[in-house]
Design an enzyme around this catalytic site. Structure first.
Site, PDB file in Angstrom:
ATOM      1  N   SER A  72       0.841  -1.194   0.000  1.00  0.00           N
ATOM      2  CA  SER A  72       0.000   0.000   0.000  1.00  0.00           C
ATOM      3  C   SER A  72       0.879   1.248   0.000  1.00  0.00           C
ATOM      4  O   SER A  72       1.722   1.399  -0.880  1.00  0.00           O
ATOM      5  CB  SER A  72      -0.964  -0.056   1.189  1.00  0.00           C
ATOM      6  OG  SER A  72      -1.996   0.877   1.057  1.00  0.00           O
ATOM      7  N   ASP A  83      -8.846  -4.497  -5.979  1.00  0.00           N
ATOM      8  CA  ASP A  83      -8.385  -3.695  -4.832  1.00  0.00           C
ATOM      9  C   ASP A  83      -9.187  -2.400  -4.734  1.00  0.00           C
ATOM     10  O   ASP A  83      -9.219  -1.605  -5.670  1.00  0.00           O
ATOM     11  CB  ASP A  83      -6.900  -3.372  -5.002  1.00  0.00           C
ATOM     12  CG  ASP A  83      -6.246  -2.940  -3.697  1.00  0.00           C
ATOM     13  OD1 ASP A  83      -6.836  -2.117  -2.982  1.00  0.00           O
ATOM     14  OD2 ASP A  83      -5.147  -3.432  -3.407  1.00  0.00           O
ATOM     15  N   HIS A 107      -7.592  -5.769  -0.491  1.00  0.00           N
ATOM     16  CA  HIS A 107      -6.449  -4.872  -0.579  1.00  0.00           C
ATOM     17  C   HIS A 107      -5.168  -5.683  -0.548  1.00  0.00           C
ATOM     18  O   HIS A 107      -4.819  -6.287   0.461  1.00  0.00           O
ATOM     19  CB  HIS A 107      -6.499  -3.897   0.605  1.00  0.00           C
ATOM     20  CG  HIS A 107      -5.497  -2.798   0.540  1.00  0.00           C
ATOM     21  ND1 HIS A 107      -5.190  -2.109  -0.607  1.00  0.00           N
ATOM     22  CD2 HIS A 107      -4.726  -2.241   1.520  1.00  0.00           C
ATOM     23  CE1 HIS A 107      -4.287  -1.180  -0.341  1.00  0.00           C
ATOM     24  NE2 HIS A 107      -3.983  -1.259   0.938  1.00  0.00           N
TER      25      HIS A 107
END
Length: 514
Positions: A227, A453, A483
């Site tokens: 991320s 995602d 995610h």
């Protein structure tokens, strides 16, 4: 939830290189202050996480019976003055289990910005056990986070009230209240953390990582970024291309977007994930309890949020489930397909007037424990984001852009549009529209995008590959939900990651896993 982006706990979409000119002259050879590069770390058993790290118990023993070890590393508070005042950065490691085949340290950043790596690595440690056969697994609290000179803003009680307010104002009075709350929060950050706010840029954290590489005794930085950690890794690669070792980026931030473009992309991503959740619910053999069709599921959720705007329901006593809290709770559940059953149950309860599950999900998004204590996730997230992001948006700009955000997502669009006000009156200027991650000459970086995602939409992976430059980024696609990709346990994805990190064997560019 009026932080820079209410869903920023998953990803940030712009950073800055305020120190690029300074770093260009000395970055690649790692010539930081000699005393700091030669410091010796004192590894000891880890204490229980602090409140700023999220609280809880000391990490459990490792699978082989060993213990997690923690240490602190000194780094300059101001990288423009590397021989000035220092801060202490919290580190954690699990030593490699293999004999004679150790490659070095593998440094993790799990995202945020604002997440504690010292707390996260033990929580996910078993997932990375195979990588420990050749690496010491290492993570850290970036500056401003957890135990690393943490940014502090509101008290726990003030945060409870802050997250109860309406983050999607419908009239002038609600807009005024929203702006006043944001101003109060930002002023509290300045009052309590003024000395750190100018020094929490992503570029600062990247320099910390290169110092960490040297202190750990590694010639190259081997890295696993997830991320926001992909943005941090990209900035590191730009500043120190010749120091990049084997690196993996998972759940990839789009480095080409402004904060507004990133928020709009998230609106589309979360709406797409909501549709996938709805389709999954009605496709099961047993009856979906929250709708007869995917469209019915989405319509009922929209009606729930509309009703909550004027009439909240009981949440976690004494707090009520508001429209804002429910939206955050739904978003939190979309981060992982493993949470979809909780979302179904939470929505089913909410339709009967019980908002407890959705509120607990919202609390998770905001870093709140059941005892009422908050980590410093939101404070650090705001500070890092606002230091990185140059644009400052006002009410007039948000109102002009609301139609586009509503079109991108009827459910999350307004929530994300108004979140752009979070940095408007921040006491430190932002540094750039988006990060520079170009890294000519760097070793190959495996870049993994997940088509489902919600927080870091799939399109960002290809843009990261292009931005890194020719022969650097190597794209792999995972056709999945949630995610990130590696923690989905998909065998194809994990084999590709293990092949590169453990054996230096890259998958073919364009590989697709499903």
């Amino acid at each position: 939830m009026p932080n820079p982006s209410p869903l920023r706990a998953a990803a940030v979409t712009a950073s800055a290189l305020l120190l690029t000119s300074l770093l260009a002259g000395c970055g690649d050879d790692g010539a930081e202050d000699e005393d700091l590069t030669r410091q010796k770390l004192s590894w000891e058993d880890c204490p229980a996480p602090s409140q700023a790290q999220g609280g809880g118990n000391s990490p459990s023993p490792l699978p082989n019976g060993g213990e997690w070890q923690c240490a602190t590393m000194k780094a300059p508070r101001d990288w423009d003055d590397p021989q000035g005042d220092t801060i202490e950065l919290a580190l954690i490691r699990a030593e490699a289990t293999g004999t004679g085949r150790r490659i070095g340290s593998l440094i993790f950043n799990f995202g945020g910005p604002g997440g504690s790596g010292v707390a996260a690595l033990p929580a996910f440690g078993n997932d990375y056990e195979k990588l420990r056969t050749r690496y010491d697994l290492v993570s850290f609290d970036p500056r401003g986070v957890g135990r690393s000179a943490p940014v502090r803003c509101f008290s726990d009680q003030r945060l409870d009230a802050y997250f109860q307010q309406d983050a999607t104002p419908d009239d002038a009075a609600e807009r005024t209240e929203l702006l006043e709350d944001v101003e109060d929060f930002n002023a509290a950050c300045e009052k309590n953390s003024a000395t750190m706010l100018p020094h929490v840029l992503t570029a600062d954290a990247a320099r910390d990582m290169d110092l960490m590489r040297q202190v750990l005794g590694d010639d190259k930085l081997h890295y696993f970024g997830i991320s926001y950690g992909t943005e941090l890794g990209g900035v590191y690669a730009h500043l120190f291309p010749r120091n990049v070792g084997r690196a993996v980026f998972d759940a990839v931030v789009d480095p080409t977007q402004t904060p507004e473009q990133g928020s709009l992309g998230q609106a589309k991503g979360f709406q797409r994930a909501l549709g996938n959740f709805a389709e999954n619910c009605v496709s099961k053999t047993e009856e979906c309890p929250i709708g007869d069709s995917a469209q019915d599921v989405e319509d009922r959720i929209a009606r729930l949020l509309t009703d909550l705007d004027s009439k909240p329901i009981p949440g976690v006593f004494p707090r009520e489930l508001t429209q804002t809290a429910a939206t955050g709770g739904i978003a939190q559940a979309l981060y992982s397909q493993e949470f979809w059953d909780y979302l179904t149950e939470g929505l089913d309860q909410a339709y009967d007037g019980n908002g407890q599950i959705l509120m607990l999900l919202s609390d998770t998004l905001n870093g709140r424990r059941t005892n009422g204590e908050y980590s410093n996730l939101v404070a650090a997230n705001t500070a890092i984001t606002c230091a990185d992001d140059k644009p400052r948006y006002d009410v007039a700009h948000v109102e002009r852009r609301l139609p586009a955000f509503r079109a991108a997502s009827p459910l999350f669009g307004e929530y994300l549009a108004w979140g752009m006000l979070g940095c408007t009156d921040w006491p430190v200027p932002g540094a750039a529209d988006h990060p520079d991650v170009s890294a000519p000459g760097a070793a190959p970086i495996l870049v993994i995008g997940n088509t489902g995602d919600p927080a870091t939409p799939y399109e960002g992976a290809r843009r990261m590959v292009r931005a890194l430059g020719e022969e650097v980024g190597v794209e792999l696609t995972y056709k999945g939900q949630g995610h990130g990709a590696y923690d989905s346990k998909n065998r194809c994805v994990q084999d590709a990651v293990h092949g590169y990190l453990l054996d230096g064997r890259l998958p073919r560019a364009g590989t697709v896993c499903s």
